[in-house]
Motif scaffolding. Structure first.
Motif, PDB file in Angstrom:
ATOM      1  N   VAL A 120      91.472  39.805 119.874  1.00 47.51           N
ATOM      2  CA  VAL A 120      91.433  40.753 121.059  1.00 47.51           C
ATOM      3  C   VAL A 120      90.806  41.858 120.891  1.00 47.51           C
ATOM      4  O   VAL A 120      91.139  42.763 119.763  1.00 47.51           O
ATOM      5  CB  VAL A 120      92.843  40.770 121.586  1.00 47.51           C
ATOM      6  N   LYS A 121      89.649  42.423 121.269  1.00 49.21           N
ATOM      7  CA  LYS A 121      89.008  43.684 121.122  1.00 49.21           C
ATOM      8  C   LYS A 121      89.509  44.510 122.085  1.00 49.21           C
ATOM      9  O   LYS A 121      89.434  44.535 123.398  1.00 49.21           O
ATOM     10  CB  LYS A 121      87.408  43.275 121.296  1.00 49.21           C
ATOM     11  N   LEU A 122      89.796  45.688 121.432  1.00 48.47           N
ATOM     12  CA  LEU A 122      89.931  46.964 122.217  1.00 48.47           C
ATOM     13  C   LEU A 122      88.754  48.020 122.270  1.00 48.47           C
ATOM     14  O   LEU A 122      88.163  48.174 121.235  1.00 48.47           O
ATOM     15  CB  LEU A 122      91.383  47.625 121.417  1.00 48.47           C
ATOM     16  N   TRP A 154      93.692  41.859 116.020  1.00 50.78           N
ATOM     17  CA  TRP A 154      93.134  43.102 117.055  1.00 50.78           C
ATOM     18  C   TRP A 154      91.959  43.483 116.243  1.00 50.78           C
ATOM     19  O   TRP A 154      91.999  43.948 115.256  1.00 50.78           O
ATOM     20  CB  TRP A 154      94.122  43.966 117.265  1.00 50.78           C
ATOM     21  N   LEU A 155      90.731  43.967 117.091  1.00 52.97           N
ATOM     22  CA  LEU A 155      89.838  44.574 116.353  1.00 52.97           C
ATOM     23  C   LEU A 155      89.090  45.642 117.400  1.00 52.97           C
ATOM     24  O   LEU A 155      89.424  45.385 118.453  1.00 52.97           O
ATOM     25  CB  LEU A 155      88.623  43.760 115.820  1.00 52.97           C
ATOM     26  N   THR A 156      88.436  46.596 116.733  1.00 53.60           N
ATOM     27  CA  THR A 156      87.490  47.192 117.778  1.00 53.60           C
ATOM     28  C   THR A 156      86.301  47.686 116.788  1.00 53.60           C
ATOM     29  O   THR A 156      86.175  47.275 115.467  1.00 53.60           O
ATOM     30  CB  THR A 156      88.284  48.574 117.707  1.00 53.60           C
ATOM     31  N   HIS A 157      85.705  48.583 117.356  1.00 49.28           N
ATOM     32  CA  HIS A 157      84.233  48.993 116.604  1.00 49.28           C
ATOM     33  C   HIS A 157      84.108  50.354 116.780  1.00 49.28           C
ATOM     34  O   HIS A 157      84.302  51.169 117.641  1.00 49.28           O
ATOM     35  CB  HIS A 157      83.236  48.283 117.100  1.00 49.28           C
ATOM     36  N   SER A 188      91.509  44.746 112.455  1.00 48.90           N
ATOM     37  CA  SER A 188      90.272  44.879 111.753  1.00 48.90           C
ATOM     38  C   SER A 188      89.403  46.110 112.615  1.00 48.90           C
ATOM     39  O   SER A 188      89.216  45.840 113.701  1.00 48.90           O
ATOM     40  CB  SER A 188      89.327  43.648 112.049  1.00 48.90           C
ATOM     41  N   ILE A 189      88.851  46.905 111.665  1.00 47.65           N
ATOM     42  CA  ILE A 189      88.231  48.165 112.365  1.00 47.65           C
ATOM     43  C   ILE A 189      87.036  48.369 111.668  1.00 47.65           C
ATOM     44  O   ILE A 189      86.276  48.447 112.230  1.00 47.65           O
ATOM     45  CB  ILE A 189      89.199  49.364 112.191  1.00 47.65           C
ATOM     46  N   ALA A 190      86.966  48.245 110.322  1.00 47.80           N
ATOM     47  CA  ALA A 190      85.921  48.714 109.704  1.00 47.80           C
ATOM     48  C   ALA A 190      84.696  47.894 109.536  1.00 47.80           C
ATOM     49  O   ALA A 190      84.703  46.926 109.294  1.00 47.80           O
ATOM     50  CB  ALA A 190      86.461  48.980 108.160  1.00 47.80           C
ATOM     51  N   ASN A 191      83.538  48.501 110.031  1.00 51.30           N
ATOM     52  CA  ASN A 191      82.121  47.946 109.874  1.00 51.30           C
ATOM     53  C   ASN A 191      81.926  48.558 108.253  1.00 51.30           C
ATOM     54  O   ASN A 191      82.504  49.215 107.408  1.00 51.30           O
ATOM     55  CB  ASN A 191      81.187  48.526 110.808  1.00 51.30           C
ATOM     56  N   SER A 192      80.644  48.669 107.874  1.00 54.24           N
ATOM     57  CA  SER A 192      80.157  48.963 106.623  1.00 54.24           C
ATOM     58  C   SER A 192      80.420  50.724 106.488  1.00 54.24           C
ATOM     59  O   SER A 192      80.965  50.957 105.447  1.00 54.24           O
ATOM     60  CB  SER A 192      78.610  48.801 106.543  1.00 54.24           C
ATOM     61  N   ALA A 193      80.139  51.177 107.558  1.00 57.57           N
ATOM     62  CA  ALA A 193      80.360  52.898 107.528  1.00 57.57           C
ATOM     63  C   ALA A 193      81.866  52.924 107.311  1.00 57.57           C
ATOM     64  O   ALA A 193      82.309  53.988 106.655  1.00 57.57           O
ATOM     65  CB  ALA A 193      79.889  53.466 108.623  1.00 57.57           C
ATOM     66  N   GLY A 194      82.737  52.131 108.099  1.00 60.97           N
ATOM     67  CA  GLY A 194      84.073  52.370 108.088  1.00 60.97           C
ATOM     68  C   GLY A 194      84.515  52.370 106.505  1.00 60.97           C
ATOM     69  O   GLY A 194      85.359  52.920 105.805  1.00 60.97           O
ATOM     70  N   VAL A 195      83.810  51.081 105.867  1.00 59.97           N
ATOM     71  CA  VAL A 195      84.289  50.834 104.424  1.00 59.97           C
ATOM     72  C   VAL A 195      83.961  52.028 103.528  1.00 59.97           C
ATOM     73  O   VAL A 195      84.789  52.273 102.913  1.00 59.97           O
ATOM     74  CB  VAL A 195      83.592  49.360 104.003  1.00 59.97           C
ATOM     75  N   VAL A 205      91.560  43.622 107.655  1.00 58.88           N
ATOM     76  CA  VAL A 205      90.052  42.964 107.634  1.00 58.88           C
ATOM     77  C   VAL A 205      88.991  43.992 107.836  1.00 58.88           C
ATOM     78  O   VAL A 205      89.264  44.482 108.760  1.00 58.88           O
ATOM     79  CB  VAL A 205      90.129  41.718 108.698  1.00 58.88           C
ATOM     80  N   VAL A 206      88.175  43.774 106.951  1.00 61.15           N
ATOM     81  CA  VAL A 206      86.917  44.735 107.117  1.00 61.15           C
ATOM     82  C   VAL A 206      85.903  43.723 107.405  1.00 61.15           C
ATOM     83  O   VAL A 206      85.684  42.757 107.192  1.00 61.15           O
ATOM     84  CB  VAL A 206      86.553  45.547 105.849  1.00 61.15           C
ATOM     85  N   ARG A 207      84.775  44.427 108.224  1.00 62.92           N
ATOM     86  CA  ARG A 207      83.700  43.386 108.787  1.00 62.92           C
ATOM     87  C   ARG A 207      82.506  44.208 108.142  1.00 62.92           C
ATOM     88  O   ARG A 207      81.528  44.844 108.922  1.00 62.92           O
ATOM     89  CB  ARG A 207      83.834  43.352 110.253  1.00 62.92           C
TER      90      ARG A 207
END
Length: 355
Positions: A120-122, A154-157, A188-195, A205-207
């Protein structure tokens, strides 16, 4: 003679995944291989990143490409609209749809296939895809009534994580934490910049995406400072070396003029291969082990370069457009774009080789 050639380095991809693991040691990794592995070849990339915990793609077609190649790890579909056919195939192939709009829930309410895991994306503040925080309770109620549907997480961007000075990222993290507090499932939140820049975003979970391909998304640091290795080396041959008198113009539109008598090199790559048409004079190219600047306009099949710094370069030598010692982020900055676009826009005219 091979014209434009892109060499994909599987060891570099695996190395960059190891950097993700080092930076986010307590998180699972869903490697982003959408857009044909950011132009590197999705199946090739997924094979090189076999140590990832799962993969993230945009659509059902991208997910099925991985499944048909024998890749059996979890695959999240980040922006796939749902209908009866998509739900049926997601269930059949064990795919994980991301639910971000109420029309998708309507499709899930009609679904009668095998058990289906969803994310589920927030919308925590980017305002692109995802449920507004005040809609989450109602959404959860609808989903909880569906016997075949399991909320996997749950994820967001993050909208501004590439700039550590921006306050929006912390605000998004706060919203996400508040809305998901006490709810079961992975985060799950982090994209590359988040990592790279926001340890608080690592969650379960990182993406990562662009960092896996050896590019830095950060506004204040380059890829080498994170020990990331470019996974693509794009090259093309020098097809002519021409002596030109002082004061002569080069290429379409006569936009660049020789300041003195000099040699101009012609390299067999252009926007027909995906090299950025709007790359300006001064964009770096490597040839004969030295940097030479692009001069004049990019053509469909050719670019021209100033060879004064490369007196030994000869016809047949291969020039590096990015990778192989030339940071793709630097080329992208000259062309007023980002490395993501450089990688993704390469055309079928480019020959791909995997090492």
């Amino acid at each position: 003679m091979i014209r434009a050639r892109a060499i994909i380095d599987r060891d570099a991809l695996a190395h960059n995944l190891s950097r993700v693991r080092a930076l986010a040691p307590h998180s699972r990794v869903y490697a982003a291989v959408k857009a044909d592995g950011y132009g590197h070849g999705a199946v090739t990339v997924a094979g090189a990143l076999a140590a990832a915990d799962g993969f993230a793609v945009s659509s059902l077609d991208e997910a099925l490409q991985l499944r048909w190649a024998g890749i059996d790890k979890p695959v999240a579909m980040l922006s796939q609209q749902l209908d009866a056919t998509v739900c049926e195939q997601a269930g059949e192939y064990g795919l994980e749809p991301v639910v971000f709009h109420e029309t998708q829930i309507e499709a899930l309410e009609r679904y009668v296939g095998p058990a289906l895991k969803i994310w589920v994306k927030l919308d925590s503040g980017m305002h692109r895809l995802g449920f507004a925080p005040d809609r989450v309770d109602a959404i959860v109620t609808r989903l909880a009534a569906l016997e075949r549907i399991e909320i996997n997480g749950w994820l967001t961007h993050l909208a501004c994580a590439d700039d550590p000075s921006r306050p929006e990222t912390q605000a998004q993290l706060d919203v996400f934490a508040q809305v998901t507090a006490g709810r079961p499932g992975l985060r799950s939140i982090a994209n590359s910049a988040g990592v790279l820049g926001w340890p608080a975003a690592h969650a379960d979970v990182v993406r990562p995406g662009i960092m896996l391909y050896g590019s830095s998304p950060m506004s204040d640091r380059d890829a080498s400072s994170y020990d990331l290795k470019p996974a693509m080396h794009l090259s093309a041959p020098l097809i002519a070396r021409n002596p030109i008198a002082a004061g002569e113009t080069i290429g379409y539109g006569a936009t660049w003029r020789t300041p003195e008598a000099m040699d101009i090199g012609v390299i067999g790559i252009g926007y027909g291969d995906g090299y950025p048409r709007h790359a300006p004079s001064g964009t770096p190219v490597l040839i004969d082990g030295v940097r030479v600047p692009l001069v004049g306009r990019v053509s469909m099949d050719m670019i021209t370069v100033d060879l004064r710094n490369a007196p030994n370069a000869k016809v047949g030598d291969r020039a590096t457009l990015w990778g192989g010692g030339l940071d793709p982020d630097e080329v992208a900055r000259h062309a007023d774009t980002i490395a993501y676009e450089l990688f993704c826009r390469l055309t079928p005219r480019v020959r791909f080789e995997v090492i």
